[in-house]
Design an enzyme around this catalytic site. Structure first.
Site, PDB file in Angstrom:
ATOM      1  N   LYS A 115       0.841  -1.202   0.000  1.00  0.00           N
ATOM      2  CA  LYS A 115       0.000   0.000   0.000  1.00  0.00           C
ATOM      3  C   LYS A 115       0.871   1.245   0.000  1.00  0.00           C
ATOM      4  CE  LYS A 115      -3.590  -2.546   0.513  1.00  0.00           C
ATOM      5  NZ  LYS A 115      -4.923  -2.606  -0.024  1.00  0.00           N
ATOM      6  N   GLU A 202      -3.595   6.318   7.836  1.00  0.00           N
ATOM      7  CA  GLU A 202      -4.077   7.283   6.855  1.00  0.00           C
ATOM      8  C   GLU A 202      -5.082   8.204   7.525  1.00  0.00           C
ATOM      9  OE1 GLU A 202      -4.537   5.096   2.562  1.00  0.00           O
ATOM     10  OE2 GLU A 202      -6.352   5.772   3.559  1.00  0.00           O
ATOM     11  N   ARG A 294      -5.752  -7.218 -10.040  1.00  0.00           N
ATOM     12  CA  ARG A 294      -6.462  -8.441 -10.407  1.00  0.00           C
ATOM     13  C   ARG A 294      -7.833  -8.072 -10.938  1.00  0.00           C
ATOM     14  NH1 ARG A 294     -10.087  -7.521  -6.366  1.00  0.00           N
ATOM     15  NH2 ARG A 294      -9.210  -7.050  -4.339  1.00  0.00           N
TER      16      ARG A 294
END
Lengths: 503, 175, 503, 175
Positions: A115, A202, A294
């Site tokens: 990430k 975050e 994906r």
């Protein structure tokens, strides 16, 4: 490409098998012990056992899967989503074994799978990110150090697994006091789900929408973005309803978001299918959240509004074809599509998993309805895997039309023997704010109410009466009398049943 | 045929009699006329007469799923799933009248599905509040917290962290 | 419009129920004795009995149906196709009873229902018709007079029922010698099917394509044509496969044909849904054939390539809404759609009807697949009605893609207990000429070969061996042993079965 | 278990034996190894070992539909429908060997479905050719012509025009 091994199970394995069959490509399923009779095994041309039921011993066994691919003579591997789909070691192992991995390169998976590295890539591409930690916080980082970092970001904040996905290893933290417990829980969940307990922090955007952009990239430098998907309806950070397009995205904003998404993908030389997730703030600004390297669970809604078969294109890209799709049409949604993820969970009991045998199944049909399912009547929903049993997708000339069809389709849908989230969706779809597209990612939490309670529990007496009547008539007319719970088999009961059976 | 059927928080007294081609179903004394056809092992097509006593024309497609306990069903009707418990008349006795589902006896917390006990959050003697978490069971990739239905005190804890349990296994008792 | 009675049964009744439900409109089904448990009865909000099983005593009983509509409080009637859909008396009876008939006016039905009057209307609209008799030949017309008229047209010619439809009362006549017998047969079929034995004669176009144009007309003078449907794949003059668009129709030809179709409809002040059928000659000239003043069986392929829900629009037009669709987009097909009509007929035995109980049903799913069906597992296919049990429709990015999906969907489709035309479609879809769209209306007759024979009879030994293995294993493992035909119940057999069941 | 199974124009000698978790199915002496699971009342999921003797991995989803005669099935396999007749070994006897389906005895023409006899096209004593029409039965809105399988002479005509007949009713005999 003549034969593809599908390194997955459930509805997505079935979805890939169908795409292969549409292309004249043979399919190889893999299965764990409890999945011997699963639908993907029944539909594939070949099926190879890869181990016991626990995912770690079967669907996550890179060696066993590569071995099955080699023995079966497959020349390519489709990973689906989940399991090994975003595992760079698996992608590399395929490459090393001379198998085409139908997905991005191991390098792209590694880069975007972190990430924090993905955030760096977004910044490099000139795309804004949510303010937060630039470096992962390993499992060794002390609580005190994490608290210090958190202070710099400010509360409330989001605590996320570096290797995360699907809402796992994610916690909202409102105050310093909550941090240690949340940190422990997130690390443990991340360790158990991804084998990596590293996390990062975050800033929490209040009331954001979750908007994502599907991409396809070929091996000749072309990256094409698709019209956005709106995925704000989430429970426990897991998407439950998705739609396309988003009513909160204007054509102008669409152009900026899709361009930003394509820029991130180009920065990392991305190929095959991928999705860039954004948070869209109420003021119209958007932030890069993460990239999923994906096929996405919710890919069908994009297929419904663009007419593009994404799985076929994954295969075509993997075998070296250039992207020949018209970029303009991919950004021009044809009306509206919506998806509900049907889970084997009981919304009446706090979404407790409800595995077991599907005693009866009635699937909705008719115009504008698509059911991507891994279930069948008589089949088992095992306890070992994700409880999503199918995805119900409807398309309509307008959003209202798509929602109306979804309500109709949900009313037709019967999954008997296990409990599912169908009533939960019926509840959401009757909500005035949902119908008006007035929502953000906090919608379910606000609407569903306190844990343990459920708005479904207030029953309609008319329906209860019908249920009572139906049950009584079933008992009265069934031909084979069975023991009732009240005690011993009651002969008068049996006789009544038999007398009816002879009628 | 006289039955007692528990639904929601109450128990209904139900009787079914055949009159010609139709069934008369009485629920707590109110009779509904039904034209019923079995369309599958556990599926019924019902046409129900409206209250005004005219012909049975209201369509009700109903199907049932047997639950673990014999006589317990999930009834799928009108796009909804409604659990019922069917017993011969007199079986429920007095204890299960309106509101009885909330009960007052000891709460026996059982595993709703097979899974692994990942955390036990209480110990014998603990006072617990309604909806307080008691034990966490992992199944289908998710951790599921089992909670107390009402205030009480933990009496027995039958499990430890780590092992797997079968569906229906007793985990703990709160009184 | 709050409640609609559907004066039909089977898949089309189910289709209309779904459209109503999508629009929040209540539905009233009607049923004959043998249809009490039919799917349309199960899905409707109300169901009213209208008589015994024979169509004349139930689904064709105007009085009983109007009575049910009144008693149920319905404010409108949808006739579906077949039965009373093109019966002007029924449309008029609805109007007289204060019910909205969801279809054209009784006058339009009367006019276009007469093949000869319809030809006059086409001529008036400046649209070419196939040369033939201008006036109907009543049942009283002598063979000699018919022979005289035939001479003027020339052989081969087509003998058609004035009130015809669905290939009934239609005969190809190659020489004067054949005429009397064909005349007798056509008149008798027409009399029995439509209650009217009048016929007319038309020149036979050799190797034509059957192309038709769907129309919608509102009550404000707007008539909108849709991209054409290709319906040349016919057996006994009945369509079995349809697709849209037609590979033989260029954009320029499409513009001319759809304009001609709209012109005919405007000439007669047509409202609601209707279809103009054309014959397309190999030289590119086209002729008006007839108008169908109702929803067409094959309407879903048009829905798939235009995104328009035709049944919803029928209802919207009937309740007075103006057509707000974009005319250009209706003529611009989104890729390709194809439909196979699944019949309860056995292609191995000359398409003998195969009514009975559907013991098992597996319906195909996945992207681009739609199944419009009136069947369910455990349900009965009665002998009294049309044997079409479902329509399987696939959509693809290209024609090849749509065909590939159809082949995949047909392979997934299982209708157990009765025979169906699924193997017949599998055979057509593997034909090189079909795949190349090289066909005309004689395709099946030429390809299928002589009556009584069947190209399916040459079996694949590998599949036969698998069938033998499966049957043997079924006998070996089934838990309840049953008597075998060879004689008395064989105890050793039962014991083997029981031993297996205990494993 | 030893069986005779008629398929296509021949009869196969079949035996099934269990070896551990697998079944060995011998058809006319050739053995196939199968991993079989019953997935429904009449549905099987088979994994079949290829000829090279390796593991059973070839997927065959098979289901059966019982026909009127016990032991007769339509087998749905690999997207096809294949009729078979299963009997205990020895039941078919000698008469049903390869090609026997074409037979040589009298042809008994029976109604394949319930319907109305709309036309009888022959009378006793008529010579008929293979595929010549014999009788027309109306069902499901269509007229269906029943034809002779081979040349012969009409012996008995058991029906007249007009009445309805049940499925399986004898209509006429051609010898």
């Amino acid at each position: 490409m003549k034969k593809i091994l599908i390194a997955n199970r459930g509805e997505i394995a079935v979805r890939v098998i169908r795409a292969c069959r549409d292309m004249g490509i043979a399919t190889v399923a893999i299965y764990s012990e409890c999945d011997r009779a699963a639908l993907h095994v029944r539909l594939a041309d070949e099926a190879w056992p890869v181990g016991p039921s626990a995912p770690r011993e079967s669907y996550l066994r890179i060696d066993a899967i590569i071995d099955a691919a080699k023995k079966s003579g497959a020349d390519a591997v489709h990973p689906g989503y989940g399991f090994l789909a975003e595992n760079e070691d698996f992608a590399a192992a395929c490459r090393d074994a001379g198998l085409v991995f139908i997905g991005p390169s191991p390098e792209a998976i590694t880069l975007m799978g972190s990430k924090t590295a993905a955030r760096q890539a977004a910044i490099k591409a000139g795309v804004p990110v949510v303010p937060g930690t630039e470096e992962p916080l390993s499992e060794q980082t002390s609580d005190a150090d994490v608290l210090k970092v958190a202070e710099g970001i400010g509360y409330p904040l989001m605590l996320k697994a570096v290797a995360g996905g699907g809402g796992k290893g994610m916690r909202m933290v409102s105050s310093p006091a909550e941090l240690p417990a949340s940190l422990r829980a997130a690390r443990s969940e991340a360790q158990s789900a991804f084998g990596d307990g590293a996390v990062y922090l975050e800033r929490r955007i209040l009331a954001p929408r979750h908007i994502e952009v599907q991409l396809l990239g070929d091996h000749y430098g072309t990256v094409l973005p698709f019209v956005e998907r709106e995925c704000s309806i989430q429970r426990r950070h897991q998407k439950v309803i998705e739609e396309s397009p988003s009513l909160s995205v204007s054509p102008e904003l669409r152009r900026r978001m899709t361009a930003a998404a394509a820029a991130v993908a180009k920065t990392v030389g991305y190929t095959n299918a991928g999705t860039i997730e954004f948070l869209l703030d109420s003021d119209g600004s958007f932030y890069f959240l993460e990239m999923n390297t994906r096929l996405q669970v919710e890919h069908p809604i994009t297929e419904m509004v663009t007419g593009v078969d994404l799985v076929q294109w994954q295969i075509r890209i993997a075998r070296g074809e250039p992207l020949t799709l018209d970029p303009e049409s991919l950004l021009t949604p044809k009306a509206h599509a919506i998806e509900c993820r049907i889970y084997a969970e009981d919304p009446e009991t706090g979404f407790m998993p409800s595995p077991g045998r599907i005693q009866g199944l009635r699937v909705p049909h008719g115009p504008g309805v698509r059911d991507d399912s891994g279930a069948y009547e008589g089949g088992e929903v095992p306890i070992f895997y994700d409880p999503m049993i199918s995805k119900l997708i409807t398309w309509g000339e307008t959003r209202d039309h798509a929602i109306a069809r979804m309500r109709r389709a949900l009313a037709e849908y019967q999954v008997r023997g296990i409990r599912t989230t169908i009533p939960f969706f019926q509840w959401i779809l009757e909500d005035e704010d949902f119908k008006a597209a007035r929502f953000d990612t906090t919608f379910i939490d606000r609407k569903w109410g306190a844990p343990g309670s459920s708005p479904l529990q207030s029953r309609d007496p008319a329906h209860e009466e019908l249920a009572v009547i139906a049950a009584a008539i079933h008992m009265f007319t069934r031909s084979i009398a069975t023991t009732v719970a009240a005690g011993e088999p009651v002969s008068i009961w049996k006789q009544a049943g038999r007398a009816e059976a002879r009628r | 045929m006289n039955l007692e059927i528990a639904v929601g928080n109450g128990v209904r007294a139900v009787s079914v009699t055949r009159k010609g081609a139709l069934l008369h179903v009485s629920v707590d004394g109110r009779t509904t006329v039904v034209d019923a056809r079995r369309v599958g092992e556990m599926e019924l097509s019902l046409l129900v007469a409206p209250d005004d006593g005219s012909a049975p024309v209201r369509g009700v497609d109903a199907s049932l799923a047997a639950q673990r306990t014999s006589g317990d069903f999930d009834v799928h009707v009108a796009g909804r799933t409604i659990p019922v418990q069917v017993r011969l008349a007199g079986s429920f006795g007095r204890q299960k009248t309106a509101g009885a589902a909330q009960g007052t006896g000891p709460q026996r917390i059982t595993a709703p599905m097979p899974g692994k006990i990942v955390r036990v959050l209480v110990k014998p003697g603990d006072e617990v509040k309604a909806r307080q978490g008691l034990v966490v069971v992992e199944a289908m990739k998710m951790e599921n917290e089992l909670r107390a239905a009402r205030d009480g005190r933990v009496r027995d804890v039958a499990v430890t962290e780590g092992p797997s349990v079968d569906a229906g296994a007793l985990l703990l008792v709160v009184e």
